[in-house]
Design a protein around this motif. Structure first.
Motif, short mmCIF file in Angstrom:
data_model
loop_
_atom_site.label_atom_id
_atom_site.label_comp_id
_atom_site.label_asym_id
_atom_site.label_seq_id
_atom_site.Cartn_x
_atom_site.Cartn_y
_atom_site.Cartn_z
N PRO A 163 1.03 -1.24 -0.10
CA PRO A 163 -0.08 -0.10 0.34
C PRO A 163 0.70 1.11 0.26
O PRO A 163 1.82 1.29 0.56
CB PRO A 163 -0.75 -0.12 1.24
N GLY A 185 -3.55 -2.17 5.46
CA GLY A 185 -3.18 -1.70 6.13
C GLY A 185 -4.02 -0.43 6.55
O GLY A 185 -5.27 -0.70 6.31
N VAL A 186 -4.14 0.21 7.84
CA VAL A 186 -4.25 1.32 8.61
C VAL A 186 -3.60 2.53 8.84
O VAL A 186 -2.50 2.34 8.73
CB VAL A 186 -4.78 0.43 9.95
N GLN A 187 -4.65 3.97 8.71
CA GLN A 187 -4.71 4.84 8.39
C GLN A 187 -3.58 5.07 10.09
O GLN A 187 -4.67 4.77 11.08
CB GLN A 187 -5.17 5.88 7.64
N ARG A 233 0.22 8.72 5.98
CA ARG A 233 1.18 7.43 6.87
C ARG A 233 0.37 6.49 6.88
O ARG A 233 -0.96 6.41 7.68
CB ARG A 233 1.67 7.71 7.42
N ARG A 234 0.52 5.13 6.61
CA ARG A 234 0.29 3.79 6.65
C ARG A 234 0.83 2.68 7.29
O ARG A 234 1.79 2.56 6.85
CB ARG A 234 -0.39 3.11 5.41
N ARG A 244 -11.90 7.51 2.94
CA ARG A 244 -10.29 6.48 2.72
C ARG A 244 -9.61 6.79 1.36
O ARG A 244 -8.30 6.61 1.16
CB ARG A 244 -10.45 5.87 3.33
N GLU A 266 -5.78 8.09 -0.45
CA GLU A 266 -4.82 6.25 -0.52
C GLU A 266 -4.71 7.05 -2.54
O GLU A 266 -3.32 6.95 -2.47
CB GLU A 266 -6.24 4.97 -0.79
N ASP A 325 -2.44 10.22 -2.30
CA ASP A 325 -0.87 9.55 -1.82
C ASP A 325 -0.55 8.66 -3.01
O ASP A 325 1.18 9.04 -3.21
CB ASP A 325 -0.57 9.18 -0.35
#
Length: 475
Positions: A336, A373-375, A380-381, A445, A449, A452
């Motif tokens: 990710p 993944g998580v924020q 940033r993840r 979300r 993503e 980014d």
């Protein structure tokens, strides 16, 4: 862990008083050296053998010559040999920046020592050191030598090192991959009680002297100074091309992404490349070939590369074709965006094996993990334990059973199909997405993503533009 993060925050605030006097790099070096000093000097006087103990330092903090005399003397006294490692702590390039005699310097160093004095001993210092590295990377300084722990754990679990393995990192940075490999073996195989034999044989190389010092302190704090086969090597790994001359069971690497002008360092020398010379503008496949050349016949490797390495044309396409025809590529895992604080360039994790099992031959596993993944902060993840376990489980299914197919997640692809795709290795090309009903908040979300990821493509495009201008300017 929260207590350690709080201590790191206090260390950074203490040194913030010297902002403008110390460069960010010098501040990092001083903090890391102080953490190390806390660990090695916290011993009885008979063990110190004439060197100042931590109690000596704490007692002399109020003195006006603490930095210029006491701290400098302690760093010099505790420099020396630790197992296979030679460590010089009194870096004049750092200490020379200190504003000796100033009130703010006395305040900063006094606060620094006070925070460390309140911290625990032994393994706590290793954890504190690692959290300092993570914090410096979050601040977008120091990222060139630090790999986030979640990514490190993923790489090591994919490799599953065992006692007696020889593990090599050709661009070792802070030695996070080497320390995690040792931690993995300790958890799964158990650490010998007498420690007469090393759990692993570790080999690290980095061309940057300050980075090697950071790595050495990290290894010593983790009790791994005797596990190194020799001192950290100062040679440039790329000088050895695809024939480094030493063979390892496992290689782990997070080299600089898409490093340009790398051949300036080896001009005038013949360097062999098994799959063909990498482009002068990009070192990604120089690292890949070096890693493969470092492995034993049955060796395996995990290396992080920018996404562009999976699909760029020209010489890199030719090299990818060679990897396919030699059947040394086991898996490509698309990660990710936002895992690396110091760069927005998205990355893939490539897994190599020189000894594929019969049912895995002539196949490559592609895992599209770009949406997991998580924020953890803006932009940033991080991979969760469940994410890492899922990636490893899919890889095990492909490598041990030869087939892994989960719509939207992973697919085993034949070499003929990869050739038909013009040797494009990007997992998103081979793993079709699965349409899913949107949940509340998903749109927001996903926009973050994609933003980014777009920034990462902008960074890659800007780098390629600079390289093209260099080429055109040389014509």
């Amino acid at each position: 862990m929260e207590a350690i993060r709080s201590q790191v925050d206090r260390l950074v605030r203490a040194m913030g008083v010297l902002h403008g006097d110390l460069s960010p790099d010098a501040m990092q070096q001083l903090v890391l050296a102080a953490v190390f000093l806390r660990h090695v000097s916290d011993v009885p006087e008979d063990v110190a053998q004439g060197r100042p103990t931590w109690e000596d330092l704490v007692r002399q903090v109020p003195g006006p010559d603490f930095a210029q005399s006491v701290l400098h003397r302690a760093l010099h006294a505790w420099s020396g040999d630790y197992g296979q490692l030679r460590l010089d702590l009194d870096d004049e390039a750092v200490l020379g920046q200190l504003p000796f005699g100033s009130r703010r310097m006395q305040q900063a160093l006094g606060d620094l020592i006070a925070v460390l004095d309140q911290a625990g001993r032994a393994r706590t210092m290793a954890d504190l050191y690692e959290q300092c590295l993570a914090r410096f990377s979050e601040d977008r300084a120091g990222g060139e030598y630090y790999t986030p722990r979640d990514v490190v754990r993923t790489m090591v679990r994919l490799m599953a090192p065992a006692s007696g393995d020889e593990v090599y990192d050709p661009a070792c940075g802070s030695a996070g991959l080497l320390t995690e490999a040792a931690r993995y073996v300790e958890m799964h195989d158990g650490r010998p009680m007498d420690r007469t034999e090393p759990t692993l044989l570790l080999f690290g190389r980095d061309v940057n002297a300050r980075t090697r010092r950071i790595a050495a302190m990290n290894l010593i704090l983790h009790g791994l100074d005797e596990d190194l086969h020799r001192d950290l090597d100062s040679d440039d790994s790329l000088l050895y091309g695809s024939e480094p001359g030493e063979k390892y069971d496992i290689a782990l690497a997070n080299p600089p992404f898409s490093m340009s002008r790398w051949q300036d360092r080896i001009d005038g020398q013949f360097v062999p490349w098994r799959y063909g010379p990498p482009p002068k503008s990009n070192a990604d496949f120089a690292w890949v070939q070096h890693v493969l050349g470092s492995l034993k016949t049955g060796g395996r490797a995990a290396i992080l590369l920018a996404n562009g390495a999976a699909f760029r044309g020209g010489a890199e396409r030719h090299i990818r074709a060679g990897l396919v025809h030699d059947d040394v590529l086991a898996a490509v895992i698309q990660l990710p965006p936002g895992l690396f604080p110091h760069t927005r360039i998205p990355a893939c994790l490539w897994v190599f094996s020189k000894s594929k099992r019969a049912h895995a031959k002539n196949r490559v596993l592609f895992i599209n993990a770009q949406d997991v993944g998580v924020q953890v902060s803006r932009g940033r993840r991080a991979l969760t334990d469940e994410d890492i376990a899922r990636i490893v489980r899919a890889f095990r299914g492909g490598s041990e059973h030869g087939e892994a197919d989960e719509p939207g997640w992973c697919r085993t692809v034949t070499l003929d199909e990869i050739e038909a795709a013009d040797f494009d290795f990007l997992p998103a090309r081979h793993v079709a997405p699965v349409a899913a009903e949107a949940e509340p908040g998903d749109d927001e979300r996903r926009v973050r993503e994609l933003t980014d990821e777009l920034y990462g493509h902008f960074a890659e495009a800007a780098r390629m533009e600079r390289e093209l201008r260099d080429v055109l300017g040389a014509l």
